[in-house]
Design an enzyme around this catalytic site. Sequence first.
Site, PDB file in Angstrom:
ATOM      1  N   TYR A 153      -2.701  -0.482  10.453  1.00  0.00           N
ATOM      2  CA  TYR A 153      -2.579  -0.822   9.030  1.00  0.00           C
ATOM      3  C   TYR A 153      -1.227  -0.364   8.493  1.00  0.00           C
ATOM      4  O   TYR A 153      -0.529  -1.124   7.803  1.00  0.00           O
ATOM      5  CB  TYR A 153      -3.716  -0.173   8.258  1.00  0.00           C
ATOM      6  CG  TYR A 153      -3.755  -0.534   6.794  1.00  0.00           C
ATOM      7  CD1 TYR A 153      -4.252  -1.765   6.381  1.00  0.00           C
ATOM      8  CD2 TYR A 153      -3.310   0.354   5.818  1.00  0.00           C
ATOM      9  CE1 TYR A 153      -4.301  -2.111   5.039  1.00  0.00           C
ATOM     10  CE2 TYR A 153      -3.356   0.026   4.474  1.00  0.00           C
ATOM     11  CZ  TYR A 153      -3.848  -1.211   4.088  1.00  0.00           C
ATOM     12  OH  TYR A 153      -3.882  -1.539   2.748  1.00  0.00           O
ATOM     13  N   SER A 184       0.850  -1.188   0.000  1.00  0.00           N
ATOM     14  CA  SER A 184       0.000   0.000   0.000  1.00  0.00           C
ATOM     15  C   SER A 184       0.884   1.236   0.000  1.00  0.00           C
ATOM     16  O   SER A 184       2.024   1.200   0.488  1.00  0.00           O
ATOM     17  CB  SER A 184      -0.887   0.017   1.247  1.00  0.00           C
ATOM     18  OG  SER A 184      -1.575   1.246   1.371  1.00  0.00           O
ATOM     19  N   LYS A 242       1.990  -2.553   6.768  1.00  0.00           N
ATOM     20  CA  LYS A 242       2.477  -2.304   5.414  1.00  0.00           C
ATOM     21  C   LYS A 242       3.919  -1.785   5.417  1.00  0.00           C
ATOM     22  O   LYS A 242       4.698  -2.117   4.511  1.00  0.00           O
ATOM     23  CB  LYS A 242       1.546  -1.323   4.696  1.00  0.00           C
ATOM     24  CG  LYS A 242       0.143  -1.873   4.481  1.00  0.00           C
ATOM     25  CD  LYS A 242       0.139  -3.203   3.709  1.00  0.00           C
ATOM     26  CE  LYS A 242      -1.261  -3.705   3.429  1.00  0.00           C
ATOM     27  NZ  LYS A 242      -1.279  -4.982   2.675  1.00  0.00           N
TER      28      LYS A 242
END
Length: 254
Positions: free
Chosen positions: A159, A146, A163
């Site tokens: 999150y 991402s 990543k």
Amino acid sequence: MIDLPRPPAFGLQDRVALITGASSGIGQGAAVALADAGAHVVCAARGAQALEGTIAALHERGYSAEALVLDMADLDALRPVLATRRFDIVVNSAGTARHSPAVMTDPADYDAVMGLNLRAAYFLSAWAAERMIAEGKPGSIVHVGSQMGHVGGIDRAVYCATKHGLEGMVRAMAVEWGPAQVRINTVCPTFIATPLGARTLDDPARRAWVEDRIKLGRVGEVEDVAGAILYLASDAAALVTGTALMVDGGWTAD
């Protein structure tokens, strides 16, 4: 007569690709792209019904595909898949997000996101590469990362942690496996019009915020990411490993 360079080789004939998260979104798009390039695609996902629908649609187009019902976070289920079968290409599109302010993060949410986005990704890579190396054949592993693996985001501390961790993992594995010709890379999308992305994009104010930061002025489509995955999976990217291919419309350019 001028000796022209060879054109880049995007064909994947006679190759077998495992694609996780393949029943929808980016994973489904990757399955189409790789199958269209000639690969036999093994499409893995948790939901049997959606997965079978994807396989049926692929077969209707004449593609070579099979279904594999699999919970990536269940390492006891994942290990036998990679121990009993070698894949030339592995595309990991399985992922999850449970956004909240960092001070309000629930430990169960933290564990769930870390378990799938990073822990499962780690062992998928390690076990797939182990088989590739044992058989002495080159391979390509592509993770859907991402743009949030390169920047921060509001309510995305967990999150982003997964990543960013994925990027470090990929770089270290690329160093380790390069001599065996096993390549590993990430594709790093911006917000993409998928069921997962709809949580943000269906809100007009949030969509405007997103589009304002994407220099090309639009959110991404599945096809934007699938093309990048095809490139990294193919011999056209034979000298590419340990890198992050940004598909973010310029979000991280400044």
